[in-house]
Scaffold this motif. Structure first.
Motif, PDB file in Angstrom:
ATOM      1  N   PHE A  89       0.840  -1.199   0.000  1.00 18.43           N
ATOM      2  CA  PHE A  89       0.000   0.000   0.000  1.00 18.43           C
ATOM      3  C   PHE A  89       0.874   1.248   0.000  1.00 18.43           C
ATOM      4  N   LEU A  90       1.908   1.261   0.855  1.00 14.84           N
ATOM      5  CA  LEU A  90       2.827   2.396   0.882  1.00 14.84           C
ATOM      6  C   LEU A  90       3.531   2.550  -0.462  1.00 14.84           C
TER       7      LEU A  90
ATOM      8  N   HIS B 267       4.064   9.961  11.486  1.00 13.42           N
ATOM      9  CA  HIS B 267       4.119   8.533  11.173  1.00 13.42           C
ATOM     10  C   HIS B 267       4.715   7.707  12.298  1.00 13.42           C
TER      11      HIS B 267
ATOM     12  N   CYS C 109      -0.314   9.644   4.790  1.00 13.71           N
ATOM     13  CA  CYS C 109      -0.488  10.615   3.698  1.00 13.71           C
ATOM     14  C   CYS C 109      -1.411  10.055   2.618  1.00 13.71           C
ATOM     15  N   LEU C 110      -1.539   8.735   2.544  1.00 17.90           N
ATOM     16  CA  LEU C 110      -2.477   8.134   1.590  1.00 17.90           C
ATOM     17  C   LEU C 110      -3.909   8.200   2.104  1.00 17.90           C
ATOM     18  N   TRP C 111      -4.082   8.571   3.359  1.00 22.11           N
ATOM     19  CA  TRP C 111      -5.403   8.777   3.945  1.00 22.11           C
ATOM     20  C   TRP C 111      -5.701  10.254   4.145  1.00 22.11           C
TER      21      TRP C 111
ATOM     22  N   GLN D 124       9.175   2.335  -2.646  1.00 23.57           N
ATOM     23  CA  GLN D 124       9.120   2.398  -1.191  1.00 23.57           C
ATOM     24  C   GLN D 124       9.520   1.062  -0.564  1.00 23.57           C
TER      25      GLN D 124
ATOM     26  N   GLN E 231       1.537  16.720   4.617  1.00 24.85           N
ATOM     27  CA  GLN E 231       2.928  16.332   4.853  1.00 24.85           C
ATOM     28  C   GLN E 231       3.398  16.686   6.258  1.00 24.85           C
TER      29      GLN E 231
ATOM     30  N   LYS F  93       3.880   6.208   7.287  1.00 22.77           N
ATOM     31  CA  LYS F  93       3.709   7.205   6.234  1.00 22.77           C
ATOM     32  C   LYS F  93       2.478   6.954   5.370  1.00 22.77           C
ATOM     33  N   ILE F  94       1.836   5.808   5.552  1.00 24.13           N
ATOM     34  CA  ILE F  94       0.571   5.590   4.847  1.00 24.13           C
ATOM     35  C   ILE F  94      -0.479   6.619   5.268  1.00 24.13           C
TER      36      ILE F  94
ATOM     37  N   THR G 227       2.344   2.547  -3.231  1.00 31.03           N
ATOM     38  CA  THR G 227       1.570   3.376  -4.162  1.00 31.03           C
ATOM     39  C   THR G 227       1.890   4.858  -3.991  1.00 31.03           C
ATOM     40  N   LEU G 228       2.677   5.189  -2.954  1.00 28.87           N
ATOM     41  CA  LEU G 228       3.153   6.556  -2.763  1.00 28.87           C
ATOM     42  C   LEU G 228       4.286   6.799  -3.749  1.00 28.87           C
TER      43      LEU G 228
END
Length: 306
Positions: A105-106, A218, A155-157, A121, A161, A152-153, A108-109
């Motif tokens: 999942f991370l 994070h 930021c995907l939610w 990542q 930053q 850090k996931i 995808t950042l």
């Protein structure tokens, strides 16, 4: 420049860390050099021929985007903000997924601006873990290197930053001048709040960090995700690896209890791997994956709450 996300990439913050904390042999003060060399004595970079000045091709002074990032971070990380994010995220009801699934999942950042490498990542995480593994550290230490940045996931939610990365620090008491870009704290509403602007603020002398509210990011988030599964040494590494004013600058000791002082030696052991293990040498993910999936299975159930 995005007003809420001024960094072109989250790794810009880590680039600034390398400017502030180059590898120990470049530190001029003999006392500081001896202390920091001891912290990093057993560390070997993924690419041993790479000099610290080659890690990033950045200016000697921080870029405007980095300064703007810290302006936002220092002015907006208040006690009220931290409590609101804990209420939002720490019930851990976003999803259930396994550790490797979280790594994917991370992944995808997207990182399209890192001057060091175009690695994914997952490959960055494996570099840190493999450097630790090569030095013969125990399995839980290797696993900590693998997962330490999974928070850090956030930021995907949708978290900005400045609420995901950056140096962490206590809120609810006076900000140490050892925190980078300290002057930006003058923009923080807590600066003029009598409850929060004294040396101890809402805390007591040597109460211990477990009773202290840290700025949101994070580190704190991942600590709560994994705290039931890993040894206390690993949890300190995860929770405080961005607390540079404490583990590098040795400040905030008046908040530490005896356990904090002991456990921060592990945070300092971890720090060189966190900072200096990045390389353009691509790890073989498919070859390494079975080893790390077995390591994950030794500590974690199939799925955990996030």
């Amino acid at each position: 420049m995005n007003t809420q996300d001024p960094l072109s990439d989250l790794d810009d913050w880590e680039s600034d860390l390398l400017r502030r904390y180059p590898q120990p042999d470049s530190i001029s003060s003999p006392d500081v050099q001896q202390e920091r060399n001891a912290d990093a004595a057993s560390f070997k970079t993924t690419d041993p021929n790479k000099q610290e000045t080659e890690f990033r091709n950045y200016q000697a002074v921080a870029r405007p985007s980095v300064k703007e990032f810290y302006r936002l971070n220092h002015s907006l990380q208040t006690v009220d903000f931290v409590q609101s994010r804990r209420a939002e995220f720490l019930p851990l009801r976003r999803t259930r997924m396994g550790i490797w699934e979280a790594m994917e999942f991370l992944n995808t950042l997207v990182d399209d601006s890192d001057p060091d490498t175009d690695l994914s990542q997952i490959e960055h995480l494996l570099q840190t873990a493999e450097a630790i593994r090569a030095d013969g550290h125990p399995p839980w230490f290797i696993l900590t290197g693998l997962i330490h940045d999974l928070g850090k996931i956030l930021c995907l939610w949708g978290e900005p930053q400045w609420a995901v990365v950056g140096d962490t620090f206590p809120v609810g008491c006076a900000h140490s001048p050892k925190v980078v870009y300290h002057d930006f704290f003058r923009l923080n509403p807590d600066w003029n709040d009598a409850r929060y602007n004294t040396r101890l603020g809402i805390y007591g002398e040597h109460w211990g960090l477990d009773k202290v509210l840290m700025s949101w990011g994070h580190d704190e988030y991942l600590y709560h995700v994994v705290k039931d599964y890993l040894p206390i040494e690993a949890l300190y590494m995860i929770r405080y690896h961005s607390f540079y004013a404490a583990h590098r600058e040795r400040d905030y000791q008046y908040l530490f209890d005896d356990r904090d002082r002991k456990m921060f030696e592990w945070v300092r052991r971890f720090n060189p791997y966190d900072l200096y293990s990045k390389s353009d040498q691509r790890p073989d993910v498919e070859r390494l994956r079975p080893f790390y999936e077995k390591l994950i299975d030794d500590y974690f159930p199939e799925k955990i709450d996030w």
